[in-house]
Design an enzyme around this catalytic site. Structure first.
Site, PDB file in Angstrom:
ATOM      1  CB  CYS A   6      32.518   1.018  48.237  1.00 40.96           C
ATOM      2  SG  CYS A   6      33.936  -0.246  47.706  1.00 40.96           S
ATOM      3  CG  HIS A   7      37.111   1.022  50.415  1.00 47.21           C
ATOM      4  ND1 HIS A   7      36.994   0.420  49.184  1.00 47.21           N
ATOM      5  CD2 HIS A   7      37.782   0.315  51.239  1.00 47.21           C
ATOM      6  CE1 HIS A   7      37.317  -0.742  49.370  1.00 47.21           C
ATOM      7  NE2 HIS A   7      38.013  -0.838  50.468  1.00 47.21           N
ATOM      8  N   GLY A   8      33.577   4.355  51.213  1.00 50.08           N
ATOM      9  CA  GLY A   8      33.098   5.681  51.647  1.00 50.08           C
ATOM     10  C   GLY A   8      32.665   5.706  53.267  1.00 50.08           C
ATOM     11  CB  ALA A   9      31.550   3.280  55.526  1.00 57.47           C
TER      12      ALA A   9
END
Length: 194
Positions: free
Chosen positions: A125-128
């Site tokens: 998800c937004h972890g990138a």
């Protein structure tokens, strides 16, 4: 509840695949809770030891989208966590979590060292965002929540819209619905690294 458990191998085939491996779960407040708990359960069932690493001691706040969920004990403070003591890192999403971590010099240092040591990185998800801000995505193929596509491309990465992508020592997924595929590929990737 059944859906969350279906993400975990039930046949015991992976019961000790990750025995002896220590995995850092790097988060701060308002991480997407299911993106920590689902993968953590899969890792533990495969025999890994998981450690919640966060910038501040005490507890860290989980979230269901933008609403507060449960609190979790921080097991290692980021400033004291040593990448060499871990075999892999897993980065859950959550907009607020990811946006805070991406600006942390300590978080960037941690994931860059994991990468330099050739260890596996799992991100959903937004972890990138942390990988983008750490200057790590150039030349890499990955997926994420769709709103990160431009950030990844602008940083020299190739963004694709698939439930799970493996690229070298990285595995990435887009969202909570992808967790079963993410868990399967993450356990396989982590198990393939000595």
């Amino acid at each position: 509840m059944k859906q969350e458990h279906s993400a975990i191998p039930q046949d015991g085939a992976h019961g000790s695949a990750l025995a002896g491996k220590r995995v850092a779960l790097l988060v701060t407040d308002m991480f997407e809770q299911v993106e920590l708990t689902g993968p953590r359960q899969a890792l533990q069932q495969a025999g890994a030891t998981t450690v919640i690493v966060s910038p501040n001691p005490g507890q860290v706040q989980g979230a269901h989208h933008d609403s507060k969920a449960d609190r979790f004990d921080v097991q290692a403070v980021l400033s004291e966590a040593r990448p060499e003591e871990f075999d892999a890192v897993m980065l859950p999403g959550g907009v607020m979590n990811a946006d805070t971590l991406r600006t942390s010099a300590e978080a960037q240092r941690f994931v860059r060292q994991i990468q330099e040591d050739g260890k596996p990185v799992a991100v959903i998800c937004h972890g990138a965002w942390l990988l983008v801000s750490a200057g790590m995505v150039e030349g890499r193929t990955l997926t994420s929540w769709p709103s990160l596509a431009d950030d990844i491309r602008n940083a020299g990465g190739k963004w694709v819209d698939r439930e799970v992508v493996r690229d070298g020592n990285w595995v990435s997924s887009r969202k909570p619905d992808d967790i079963p595929a993410f868990n399967r590929e993450m356990v396989a990737l982590f198990g393939a690294h000595a």
